[in-house]
Write an enzyme that holds these catalytic residues in place. Structure first.
Site, PDB file in Angstrom:
ATOM      1  N   HIS A   1       8.442  38.823   5.534  1.00 40.56           N
ATOM      2  CA  HIS A   1      10.082  38.108   6.534  1.00 40.56           C
ATOM      3  C   HIS A   1      11.071  38.843   6.724  1.00 40.56           C
ATOM      4  O   HIS A   1      11.530  39.761   6.588  1.00 40.56           O
ATOM      5  CB  HIS A   1      10.483  37.323   4.845  1.00 40.56           C
TER       6      HIS A   1
ATOM      7  N   CYS B   1      15.350  32.222   8.146  1.00 41.85           N
ATOM      8  CA  CYS B   1      14.402  33.252   7.625  1.00 41.85           C
ATOM      9  C   CYS B   1      13.456  33.740   8.767  1.00 41.85           C
ATOM     10  O   CYS B   1      12.841  31.953   9.490  1.00 41.85           O
ATOM     11  CB  CYS B   1      13.567  32.475   6.241  1.00 41.85           C
TER      12      CYS B   1
HETATM   13 MN    MN Z   1       8.055  34.517   1.211  1.00 44.49          MN
END
Ligand code: MN
Length: 147
Positions: free
Chosen positions: A67, A115
């Site tokens: 991420h 994200c």
């Molecule tokens: Mn995650």
């Protein structure tokens, strides 16, 4: 729509509905997900906005995919592997593959972050009882994690 306009009064983007974060379980609390960019031809990743309400948290998990996170609003803390760090707007957080992570919102305001994630990715893993025990060997982590 090529442009999704931001509404600062609601901290939301036009035409972007809230999605169910996860359909079952009690290992997370008060978190909303918005898919800002999902199926853009030529781009192999997605851009999501998550918002965790005061005192809430994301699930404690790890996975093969990584991420890249940019904090947009609020403050809180994040667990990455064996460290815990304070986070605030415009901080950048990198979650490497197969690294335990969990986000925690402060008690006084929502924690919102972007994200970036691969479109094609493996399912998150949650800790086994043995892995949880290993994580809890560190007192700071034991005090922090929510499952
Ligand atoms: Mn995650």
């Amino acid at each position: 729509m090529a442009i999704k306009k931001f509404d600062p009064t609601r901290f939301r983007w036009s035409g972007v509905p809230e999605k169910v974060y996860k359909t079952s379980g009690t290992h997370f609390r008060d978190i909303s997900r918005f898919e800002l960019v999902k199926n853009l031809s030529g781009l192999a990743c997605q851009l999501r906005y998550f918002e965790i309400q005061p005192g809430g948290y994301s699930s404690l998990e790890r996975h093969q995919h990584a991420h890249a996170v940019l904090i947009l609003r609020g403050s809180g803390q994040v667990l990455i592997g064996d460290s815990i760090a304070a986070i605030e707007p415009f901080d950048v957080v990198e979650i490497p593959p197969m690294t335990w992570h969990q986000f925690y919102a402060a008690d006084n305001e929502p924690l919102g972050f972007l994200c970036i994630v691969d479109c094609e990715r493996d399912r998150p893993q949650r800790p086994t009882p043995e892995e949880l025990e290993q994580l809890r060997a560190n007192p700071a982590i034991a005090a922090m994690i929510r499952v």
